[in-house]
Design a protein around this motif. Sequence first.
Motif, PDB file in Angstrom:
ATOM      1  N   MET A   1      34.583 -38.281 -39.830  1.00 47.98           N
ATOM      2  CA  MET A   1      34.458 -38.940 -38.520  1.00 47.98           C
ATOM      3  C   MET A   1      35.814 -39.226 -37.919  1.00 47.98           C
ATOM      4  N   PRO A   2      36.467 -38.181 -37.461  1.00 49.46           N
ATOM      5  CA  PRO A   2      37.812 -38.376 -36.908  1.00 49.46           C
ATOM      6  C   PRO A   2      37.794 -38.979 -35.500  1.00 49.46           C
ATOM      7  N   TYR A   3      38.929 -39.520 -35.164  1.00 50.21           N
ATOM      8  CA  TYR A   3      39.179 -40.073 -33.837  1.00 50.21           C
ATOM      9  C   TYR A   3      40.440 -39.410 -33.319  1.00 50.21           C
ATOM     10  N   VAL A   4      40.338 -38.777 -32.158  1.00 50.58           N
ATOM     11  CA  VAL A   4      41.498 -38.108 -31.566  1.00 50.58           C
ATOM     12  C   VAL A   4      41.772 -38.748 -30.215  1.00 50.58           C
ATOM     13  N   ASN A   5      42.982 -39.195 -30.018  1.00 54.64           N
ATOM     14  CA  ASN A   5      43.380 -39.787 -28.736  1.00 54.64           C
ATOM     15  C   ASN A   5      44.478 -38.915 -28.122  1.00 54.64           C
ATOM     16  N   ILE A   6      44.169 -38.344 -26.966  1.00 56.61           N
ATOM     17  CA  ILE A   6      45.115 -37.480 -26.259  1.00 56.61           C
ATOM     18  C   ILE A   6      45.628 -38.243 -25.047  1.00 56.61           C
TER      19      ILE A   6
ATOM     20  N   MET E   1      54.426 -33.726 -21.420  1.00 54.54           N
ATOM     21  CA  MET E   1      54.824 -34.380 -22.673  1.00 54.54           C
ATOM     22  C   MET E   1      53.676 -35.191 -23.246  1.00 54.54           C
ATOM     23  N   PRO E   2      52.691 -34.499 -23.744  1.00 58.82           N
ATOM     24  CA  PRO E   2      51.514 -35.224 -24.266  1.00 58.82           C
ATOM     25  C   PRO E   2      51.807 -35.881 -25.620  1.00 58.82           C
ATOM     26  N   TYR E   3      50.932 -36.825 -25.920  1.00 59.53           N
ATOM     27  CA  TYR E   3      50.943 -37.528 -27.201  1.00 59.53           C
ATOM     28  C   TYR E   3      49.526 -37.435 -27.756  1.00 59.53           C
ATOM     29  N   VAL E   4      49.403 -36.889 -28.952  1.00 64.04           N
ATOM     30  CA  VAL E   4      48.092 -36.748 -29.571  1.00 64.04           C
ATOM     31  C   VAL E   4      48.091 -37.533 -30.878  1.00 64.04           C
ATOM     32  N   ASN E   5      47.142 -38.423 -31.021  1.00 65.24           N
ATOM     33  CA  ASN E   5      47.017 -39.213 -32.241  1.00 65.24           C
ATOM     34  C   ASN E   5      45.677 -38.866 -32.900  1.00 65.24           C
ATOM     35  N   ILE E   6      45.774 -38.301 -34.100  1.00 67.52           N
ATOM     36  CA  ILE E   6      44.584 -37.913 -34.850  1.00 67.52           C
ATOM     37  C   ILE E   6      44.417 -38.906 -35.999  1.00 67.52           C
ATOM     38  N   ARG E   7      43.287 -39.581 -36.026  1.00 64.15           N
ATOM     39  CA  ARG E   7      43.020 -40.534 -37.107  1.00 64.15           C
ATOM     40  C   ARG E   7      41.893 -39.992 -37.969  1.00 64.15           C
ATOM     41  N   ILE E   8      42.140 -39.882 -39.264  1.00 65.88           N
ATOM     42  CA  ILE E   8      41.143 -39.383 -40.213  1.00 65.88           C
ATOM     43  C   ILE E   8      41.131 -40.311 -41.432  1.00 65.88           C
ATOM     44  N   THR E   9      40.061 -40.244 -42.216  1.00 61.85           N
ATOM     45  CA  THR E   9      40.083 -40.979 -43.482  1.00 61.85           C
ATOM     46  C   THR E   9      41.058 -40.292 -44.437  1.00 61.85           C
ATOM     47  N   ARG E  10      41.652 -41.089 -45.327  1.00 59.66           N
ATOM     48  CA  ARG E  10      42.585 -40.542 -46.329  1.00 59.66           C
ATOM     49  C   ARG E  10      41.752 -39.900 -47.427  1.00 59.66           C
ATOM     50  N   ASP E  11      41.774 -38.581 -47.468  1.00 53.69           N
ATOM     51  CA  ASP E  11      40.865 -37.814 -48.331  1.00 53.69           C
ATOM     52  C   ASP E  11      41.571 -36.620 -48.939  1.00 53.69           C
ATOM     53  N   GLY E  12      42.875 -36.728 -49.061  1.00 53.10           N
ATOM     54  CA  GLY E  12      43.564 -35.617 -49.697  1.00 53.10           C
ATOM     55  C   GLY E  12      43.821 -34.433 -48.791  1.00 53.10           C
ATOM     56  N   ALA E  13      43.945 -34.652 -47.472  1.00 56.27           N
ATOM     57  CA  ALA E  13      44.372 -33.550 -46.607  1.00 56.27           C
ATOM     58  C   ALA E  13      45.746 -33.089 -47.095  1.00 56.27           C
ATOM     59  N   THR E  14      45.928 -31.788 -47.228  1.00 61.53           N
ATOM     60  CA  THR E  14      47.200 -31.257 -47.728  1.00 61.53           C
ATOM     61  C   THR E  14      48.230 -31.153 -46.604  1.00 61.53           C
ATOM     62  N   ALA E  15      49.490 -30.991 -47.003  1.00 57.82           N
ATOM     63  CA  ALA E  15      50.553 -30.815 -46.010  1.00 57.82           C
ATOM     64  C   ALA E  15      50.252 -29.596 -45.133  1.00 57.82           C
ATOM     65  N   GLU E  16      49.701 -28.557 -45.733  1.00 54.67           N
ATOM     66  CA  GLU E  16      49.388 -27.346 -44.956  1.00 54.67           C
ATOM     67  C   GLU E  16      48.267 -27.619 -43.941  1.00 54.67           C
TER      68      GLU E  16
END
Lengths: 67, 67, 67, 67, 67, 67
Positions: A1-6, E1-16
């Motif tokens: 359940m991600p949240y993305v703010n652009i 000059m956009p700003y994008v903030n992606i919020r996800i649960t901490r679940d082991g997303a890799t650097a890649e």
Amino acid sequence: MPYVNIRITRDGATAEQKAELIRGATRLLVDVLGKNPATTFVIIDEVETDNWGVGGESTTVIRRRQK
Amino acid sequence: MPYVNIRITRDGATAEQKAELIRGATRLLVDVLGKNPATTFVIIDEVETDNWGVGGESTTVIRRRQK
Amino acid sequence: MPYVNIRITRDGATAEQKAELIRGATRLLVDVLGKNPATTFVIIDEVETDNWGVGGESTTVIRRRQK
Amino acid sequence: MPYVNIRITRDGATAEQKAELIRGATRLLVDVLGKNPATTFVIIDEVETDNWGVGGESTTVIRRRQK
Amino acid sequence: MPYVNIRITRDGATAEQKAELIRGATRLLVDVLGKNPATTFVIIDEVETDNWGVGGESTTVIRRRQK
Amino acid sequence: MPYVNIRITRDGATAEQKAELIRGATRLLVDVLGKNPATTFVIIDEVETDNWGVGGESTTVIRRRQK
């Protein structure tokens, strides 16, 4: 359940362009992390150019000079 | 000194409803964590339905279909 | 489909207290605005006391003086 | 490449005052942390007084009482 | 000059995977709105499952039940 | 009662540097807009370099190339 703010400057993005941002950001989270689109939120904030600065100047001032 | 940010779609929430959100969120922080209400901020952002997406579609589109 | 972001200092809030914040904030949006809980997100950010300032001072410094 | 978000109540801040906030916040990041101003963003959000609460009350109500 | 903030649960997303989110979100802003990638920021916040609620419950509790 | 959120990459900013950011941002709001420092919040978020992208690449990758 991600949240993305652009956050972008308010520059006349159309409803269709904003729909493309919503579609594209949702698909990105599905493709890369297997997230469920039904609980993926995308919120777009359009910010007045007087209220967005970069390099110590507002975007209003930067654009005036670039003309 | 908590900071609470409530983001909702812009749907005609009244000043009284927004006052209830402020009261309720402040009381929650006081009750659960013993925070000081005098330094508890609650900020409500009302977002246009074109700018809020879920399931890859804007809320504008979702609601049109639900009618 | 509201989004609630609660920011507090990192002070040892327990999992149960955080669950109460989530429950309470969700119920607030349901009660006041009739929102659907299934699409109500509550995200809690716990911030180090060195990183949270009020009155021009970090919370670390304020608390040291209050002891 | 810092990102600074300044949230204030909507109270008639002028374009010049907002330019000063942008200049000052950018200079702060350069002076304290040696950041590159060209990739320092400052975004100002102006929030309606009905939508900003402190002490469990909206700023609209607080100000009415202070008159 | 956009700003994008992606919020996800901490679940082991890799650097890649995080690099793919950064690439994809940047390309989206370039493709849809013609933004300059050099001033497009993407910031990913990984949030503990105790701190992310939906439907009035923390993600920790929801996942325990789904097992 | 302003709220200032400063987001930087996690790069070893010291407690003293963070205290300077808090002092400086608070003074800026007092000087430019006459805000009350007692209700001015400054919150600093330090973000891992893998989680902060610009130009479509993570800061981790950008810095590795610059060495």
